[in-house]
Design an enzyme around this catalytic site. Structure first.
Site, PDB file in Angstrom:
ATOM      1  N   PHE B 132       0.850  -1.195   0.000  1.00 51.77           N
ATOM      2  CA  PHE B 132       0.000   0.000   0.000  1.00 51.77           C
ATOM      3  C   PHE B 132       0.886   1.245   0.000  1.00 51.77           C
ATOM      4  CE2 PHE B 132      -3.297  -2.620   2.567  1.00 51.77           C
ATOM      5  CZ  PHE B 132      -3.726  -3.239   1.408  1.00 51.77           C
ATOM      6  N   CYS B 134       3.512   1.989  -2.854  1.00 52.87           N
ATOM      7  CA  CYS B 134       4.155   2.459  -4.073  1.00 52.87           C
ATOM      8  C   CYS B 134       3.588   3.809  -4.520  1.00 52.87           C
ATOM      9  CB  CYS B 134       3.993   1.427  -5.183  1.00 52.87           C
ATOM     10  SG  CYS B 134       4.806   1.948  -6.704  1.00 52.87           S
ATOM     11  N   ASN B 199       7.738   2.815   2.694  1.00 55.62           N
ATOM     12  CA  ASN B 199       7.899   2.645   1.266  1.00 55.62           C
ATOM     13  C   ASN B 199       8.588   3.913   0.749  1.00 55.62           C
ATOM     14  OD1 ASN B 199       7.473   2.051  -1.563  1.00 55.62           O
ATOM     15  ND2 ASN B 199       5.864   0.628  -0.907  1.00 55.62           N
ATOM     16  N   CYS B 341      42.861  20.248  16.199  1.00 53.27           N
ATOM     17  CA  CYS B 341      42.337  21.229  15.237  1.00 53.27           C
ATOM     18  C   CYS B 341      43.242  21.345  14.012  1.00 53.27           C
ATOM     19  CB  CYS B 341      42.223  22.591  15.922  1.00 53.27           C
ATOM     20  SG  CYS B 341      41.662  23.895  14.807  1.00 53.27           S
ATOM     21  N   CYS B 351      29.373  29.075  12.816  1.00 49.24           N
ATOM     22  CA  CYS B 351      28.777  29.737  13.976  1.00 49.24           C
ATOM     23  C   CYS B 351      28.522  31.213  13.684  1.00 49.24           C
ATOM     24  CB  CYS B 351      29.682  29.585  15.194  1.00 49.24           C
ATOM     25  SG  CYS B 351      28.929  30.203  16.709  1.00 49.24           S
ATOM     26  N   CYS B 387      32.808  20.268  11.978  1.00 49.65           N
ATOM     27  CA  CYS B 387      34.238  19.972  12.168  1.00 49.65           C
ATOM     28  C   CYS B 387      34.604  18.675  11.442  1.00 49.65           C
ATOM     29  CB  CYS B 387      34.565  19.845  13.648  1.00 49.65           C
ATOM     30  SG  CYS B 387      36.297  19.431  13.941  1.00 49.65           S
TER      31      CYS B 387
END
Lengths: 441, 447
Positions: B132, B134, B199, B341, B351, B387
Site C-alpha cells: 500500500f 508504491c 515505502n 584542530c 557559527c 568539524c
C-alpha cells in the site's frame, strides 16, 4: 643508473620526461574536488603569491562549472595554467592545506587548477573583456611570466601594450627554463596564445632591447616602460678549466634541452655544481637523458641546500648521487672536460672554509654549472637613474616602480630569481603601479 | 554468541536482515543467491497483474564523492507472469526452508486479493506483505499509495485478505501522508499482523539542465518516482518511532529506509523495529554487504550484553519525548581540542554566519585555532557537526544536573513568555551583534 635509455626520438624523449603532474581526468577531478573542505580564510589562498581563491575554483569544478573555475583562477593569475603545472605547490598551496595537520594527503590543487585552465584553453573560452582604451601606451620588455602578466593587466586597464622579446618565442622561463617533466612546450605556448587572443597585446619577437638607443626610442613612444627581462647567463665561477668543452651553464643547458630535446648531448658521467633548484633540475634532466652517472656537488651541507626537499627527492629518485661540502678547485682536461679537482669544505660561522690536504679528483665528461645567473648590469646602466641593490637586482618600491619613475620592474630581474608564480603576481601588481603612475589611480 | 534469529509476527528467519520487495527480489535466482550470501529473509518483488515497464527507470542523488546517497525509481511491480513467480517461490522455500519468503502483493478487487493470497500461500510463502506504499505508476491506477493514503480503504482490503489468509499479513505503509499512525491503526483494525515502513517517498530526483526534463528521462519526458536510499533514513526512523509509540498500533514493525550497514539496522531496532528490510544498498553494492551487517550486529549485541534481538527492540523509545518534556536547564558548551584542530575555521564561519557568533578567531601571526566565546555559546552542536576532524569539537556539560525544569513544568508555574516583548524570552539576555557591525570590515578595508 641505466634507468633511462638515451632518447633518440621525440617519442623517447617524452617518455623519459613524462609529466610528474599528469592531467586529471574528469573522474579524478570529480573525486579530488569533492575532498576540499572549503576552509574559511583558507590557508591555501594565503600561501599563493597570486592569492587565487582556491576553495572557490575547486567548488566550481565540483559543481560542473569548470570554465567558471578557470575564470576564478585567471582573475587572480594570468599564468594560471603554467602555475598549476610548474608551481612548487608542495611548499605553497598544497603545503598549506589543512589536511596536512591530520596527515591526510593534501588536495592536489595544482592538478585541479590545470584541469580547469586546460578546459578553458582547449575550448578557447573568452573570459575577459579588455578595458576601454585610455590612449596611453606601455612598452613591456620581456615576454616571460612577469611581462605577460603585466601586459594582460594593463590591457584590462585600457592601455595599449607592445611587448619586446629578444627570443623567438614567448613564455620566458616557463618555456626555456623549467624542467620538461613539469610542463610541455606546447602547453606553455598554448596558454600565451590563448591570452594574446583575449588581451590583444602585441609581441615583437627577436627584438632585444639592449642599447641606450633602443631605450631612448622606447621612451619617446611610450608612457611607461616595464622591465621583465629576468636573469642573464650562468655566471662564471672563475676557476681554471671553465672554458673546456662540455663545461656548460645550467641555464643554457636547460634551454637547449627544452628546445632541441633528444638532440642535446649529455655526457656519460655528469657533475652538476650547485645546490639550488636549478641544480636539481639539471641533475634530474641529465639522468633522464641517459647519463650513466650524475653527481650533484655542493659546497655546503645537505641541510644548507637552497633547493626544495621535493626537488632533491625528485633528483634522487632518478638515481642522482650527491657530494656535499666539496668545492671545485679546477676543471681538468685537454680540450674536453675530463675530471674536476675538489677540496672538502666545512662551514664555520656561515662561511665556507676549505680543509687543507683534502683535495681529490672526480672523473667526469661533462660539467654543468648551476651556480647562479648573472644580472643584466650592462643594460641597466643605460637607464638613467635606475638603481640596483648589492646583488644586482633592480630596486623597486611597493608599486614596482624603479628609481627612474617611468620604469617599472618585476620578476627575476627585480626579485633575483623566484618562481613563475612570483613573477606573475609581481607583473600584475606592477601594472597597477603603472596605472597609478600614469592615471593617478 | 548472541542469537540473531527473529520471529516476526510468526514469520521466522535466521537473522533480522531481509531484502525488501524490489528489483533484488525479482526472481528466485536472486533470492537464492541472497540467502546463500547470508540474508535471513526476502520480500518478493510485488506480484499482481503483471505490468509493462519503461526503459530508463532509476535516478540518483549524488553528494560530493558519494554516489546514490538518494535513489529514485519509476519501476512498477513485477512484470513477470504470476505462475513463474509462484514456481520460483516454491523452489526457494524447498532449498531454504528456514529462511523467510514473504510475497508482496498488489491487486484491486476482493476476488483478486483472495485468489493471489491463496496462490502464494500454496506456493509456500511464509506470509504476505500488502503493498500500500508504491507512490508512482500504480497509485494512479488506484493501488499502492492510493490505498495507503485512505485508511478506510486500507482497512477494508486488509480485512479481505484476512478472510482467506492462513499466514501472517504485513501491511507496507507509504510515507506520503501527514500522520503515519492513521494508516497504521487502520491496518491493525483491519486485522493485520504486522506493518512495514517506509515505502518510497514521492520525488523528483533532479532536473537535466540541458534538456529541461527530470530524471530518469524516458524519451525526453519524465514522471515522479519513489525516493529511497541513505537520504531517507531520518524520515523512516521518525515514522517507525511514531508507529512504535502509538498505543493504537501495537503491531510488530519491519523497518525500512536507507539501511546499508549494521548501525542503521540497530537504529531501527532501537526505535521499535523487530527486523529490517534492505533494498537500495543491495542495488548499489550487491548481496555481499550482508557480510558486514551480521558480524557488526553480533559484536554490538555481545558488547551490550543483548542475547536476543527482542531485548533491543524499542530500547530508545522511552528516551524520545515531546519537546515540552526536555530539560531546559541542561547546558552544553562546545570545546575545541587545540591539538586536533586542523585550522580549517569551518566551525568559526558556521557559527558566525549560521548560528550564534560564539566562536572567535585569534589575532596575531599565524594563529588560526578558533576559540569558543562561552557566554555566547548556546550549545547548538553546529560547530561540532561541521568539524571535519574526529573528536576535535566536543560538547561539554556545564550545568550540574541538579535542577530539571521542562517547558511543561514552566508552563504549569506560569513562568513562560506570553507577550511579544516578554522579558522571559530565551534570547533576551543573549548577546547579539548590532546589524551594522556586519559591514564594519568594509570600512577597515578602505583604511
Amino acid at each position: 643508473m641505466s634507468e633511462f635509455q638515451r632518447p633518440s626520438s621525440k617519442k623517447e624523449f617524452d617518455r623519459n620526461f613524462s609529466q610528474i603532474k599528469p592531467f586529471l581526468n574528469e573522474t579524478q577531478a570529480y573525486y579530488e574536488s569533492s575532498r576540499c573542505l572549503f576552509c574559511y580564510d583558507a590557508p591555501c589562498i594565503q600561501a599563493c603569491p597570486t592569492g587565487i581563491d582556491i576553495p572557490l575554483f575547486i567548488r566550481q569544478i565540483h559543481s560542473g562549472n569548470t570554465i567558471g573555475a578557470a575564470k576564478t583562477i585567471y582573475d587572480a593569475n594570468y599564468l594560471g595554467h603554467a602555475c598549476g603545472q610548474v608551481c612548487p605547490t608542495e611548499v605553497l598551496c598544497e603545503g598549506a592545506c589543512v589536511y596536512n595537520h591530520q596527515h591526510i594527503k593534501p588536495i592536489e590543487i595544482g592538478r585541479l587548477q590545470s584541469f580547469a585552465t586546460t578546459q578553458a584553453i582547449i575550448q578557447n573560452k573568452k573570459l575577459f573583456i579588455t578595458g576601454k582604451p585610455n590612449g596611453k601606451k606601455v612598452a613591456v620588455i620581456g615576454a616571460g611570466p612577469a611581462g605577460i602578466s603585466c601586459a594582460c593587466e594593463l590591457r584590462m586597464l585600457g592601455y595599449e601594450v607592445d611587448i619586446f622579446e629578444a627570443k623567438e618565442k614567448p613564455s620566458g622561463l616557463t618555456l626555456y627554463g623549467v624542467a620538461p617533466y613539469k610542463i610541455t612546450n606546447k602547453e606553455a605556448l598554448d596558454e600565451i596564445k590563448y591570452l594574446q587572443e583575449q588581451f590583444e597585446f602585441s609581441v615583437k619577437y627577436r627584438s632585444p632591447i639592449v642599447s641606450k638607443r633602443d631605450i631612448e626610442k622606447l621612451e619617446i613612444k611610450y608612457d611607461a616602460i616595464f622591465i621583465g627581462i629576468g636573469l642573464g647567463e650562468t655566471s662564471e665561477i672563475k676557476i681554471s678549466g671553465e672554458n673546456l668543452r662540455n663545461c656548460v651553464g645550467a641555464t643554457e643547458f636547460i634551454e637547449k634541452l627544452r628546445l632541441t630535446q633528444h638532440r642535446v648531448h649529455v655526457g656519460n658521467k655528469v657533475i652538476v655544481l650547485g645546490g639550488g633548484n636549478t641544480a636539481m633540475d639539471a641533475a634530474s634532466e641529465s639522468a633522464r637523458m641517459g647519463a650513466d652517472k650524475v653527481i650533484l656537488a655542493y659546497r655546503r651541507s645537505k641541510e644548507e641546500m637552497k633547493a626544495y626537499d621535493f626537488e632533491y627527492e625528485l633528483a634522487k629518485k632518478v638515481g642522482v648521487k650527491s657530494l656535499f661540502n666539496v668545492a671545485p678547485v679546477k676543471i681538468i682536461g685537454k680540450t674536453k672536460v675530463e675530471s674536476i679537482k675538489f677540496i672538502r669544505t666545512r662551514t664555520r660561522r656561515g662561511k665556507i672554509e676549505a680543509i687543507k690536504g683534502t683535495e681529490f679528483v672526480e672523473n667526469c665528461d661533462m660539467v654543468i654549472k648551476a651556480t647562479g645567473q648573472a644580472k643584466h648590469v650592462d643594460f641597466f646602466s643605460h637607464i638613467p637613474g635606475l638603481e640596483l641593490d648589492d646583488s644586482g637586482r633592480i630596486r623597486v618600491n611597493k608599486m614596482f616602480q624603479t628609481k627612474n619613475k617611468k620604469y617599472f620592474a618585476a620578476g627575476d630581474a627585480a626579485n633575483g630569481g623566484k618562481e613563475v608564480v612570483n613573477a606573475a603576481a609581481e607583473g600584475k601588481a606592477a601594472a597597477r603601479g603603472i596605472h597609478r603612475f600614469i592615471i593617478g589611480k | 554468541m548472541p542469537d540473531l534469529s527473529v520471529n516476526f509476527a510468526g514469520i521466522k528467519s535466521p537473522n533480522p536482515f531481509w531484502l525488501a520487495s524490489a528489483p533484488p527480489t525479482n526472481s528466485g535466482y536472486q533470492v537464492m543467491k541472497a540467502f546463500d550470501a547470508g540474508w535471513g529473509g526476502a520480500v518478493w518483488k510485488t506480484l499482481g497483474i503483471p505490468i509493462v515497464n519503461v526503459s530508463s527507470r532509476y535516478g540518483a542523488l549524488n553528494y560530493r564523492d558519494t554516489r546514490m546517497m538518494g535513489f529514485n525509481n519509476i519501476e512498477l511491480i513485477s512484470d513477470r507472469p504470476l505462475k513463474d513467480n509462484l514456481r520460483e517461490i516454491e523452489e526457494v522455500k524447498k532449498h531454504f526452508p528456514n529462511h523467510a519468503v514473504v510475497a508482496s502483493l498488489m491487486v484491486q478487487s476482493r476476488e483478486e486479493w483472495h485468489q493471489i493470497v491463496k496462490d502464494v500461500e500454496n506456493a509456500g510463502a511464509d506470509g504476505v506483505e500488502l503493498n500500500f506504499g508504491c507512490p508512482h505508476g500504480m497509485c494512479e491506477r488506484g493501488m499502492g499509495s492510493a490505498v495507503g493514503q485512505e485508511p478506510n480503504v486500507l482497512k477494508t482490503i486488509v480485512s479481505w485478505v484476512k478472510e482467506v489468509s492462513k499466514k501472517p499479513v504485513i501491511v507496507k505503509l507509504t510515507p506520503n501522508i501527514t500522520d503515519i499512525t492513521e494508516p497504521a491503526i487502520a491496518a491493525r483494525l483491519g486485522g493485520a499482523d504486522a506493518i512495514s515502513l517506509i515505502n518510497t517517498i514521492q520525488s523528483l530526483v533532479g532536473v537535466d539542465l540541458d534538456n529541461f526534463v527530470t530524471y530518469p528521462a524516458v524519451d525526453g519526458k519524465s514522471t515522479n518516482g519513489g525516493y529511497c536510499g541513505p537520504a531517507v533514513k531520518p524520515i523512516a526512523l521518525n515514522m517507525v518511532k511514531n508507529c512504535a509509540q502509538e498505543q493504537g498500533v501495537n503491531l510488530p514493525i519491519s523497518g525500512i529506509g536507507g539501511i546499508e550497514n549494521w548501525r542503521d539496522a540497530v537504529e531501527f531496532i532501537l526505535l521499535g523495529a523487530t527486523n529490517v528490510q534492505v533494498c537500495t544498498a543491495v542495488m548499489h553494492y550487491g548481496f555481499g554487504i550482508i557480510r558486514e551487517m551480521i558480524p557488526g550486529l553480533e559484536r554490538y549485541m555481545a558488547d551490550k550484553g543483548f542475547n536476543h534481538i527482542n531485548e533491543m527492540v524499542g530500547k530508545a523509545l522511552p528516551n524520545i519525548k515531546t519537546w515540552e518534556n526536555l530539560n531546559l536547564n541542561y547546558k552544553v558548551i562546545a570545546e575545541i581540542n587545540k591539538k586536533k584542530c586542523i585550522e580549517c575555521q569551518l566551525c568559526y564561519i558556521a557559527c558566525e554566519d549560521g548560528a550564534h557568533q560564539a566562536i572567535g578567531l585569534p589575532k596575531g601571526n599565524g594563529q588560526r585555532v578558533p576559540f569558543i566565546i562561552e557566554e555566547n555559546c548556546v550549545g547548538c552542536n553546529l560547530c561540532s557537526l561541521v568539524c571535519p576532524v574526529e573528536g576535535c569539537i566536543t560538547m561539554v556539560r556545564k550545568d550540574d544536573g541538579s535542577k530539571v525544569e521542562t517547558w511543561h513544568d514552566r508552563t504549569e508555574k506560569g513562568n513562560i513568555p506570553t507577550t511579544f516583548n516578554d522579558q522571559l524570552a530565551g534570547g533576551t539576555h543573549h548577546w547579539i551583534p548590532e546589524p551594522l557591525d556586519a559591514l564594519k570590515h568594509k570600512k577597515s578595508n578602505r583604511d
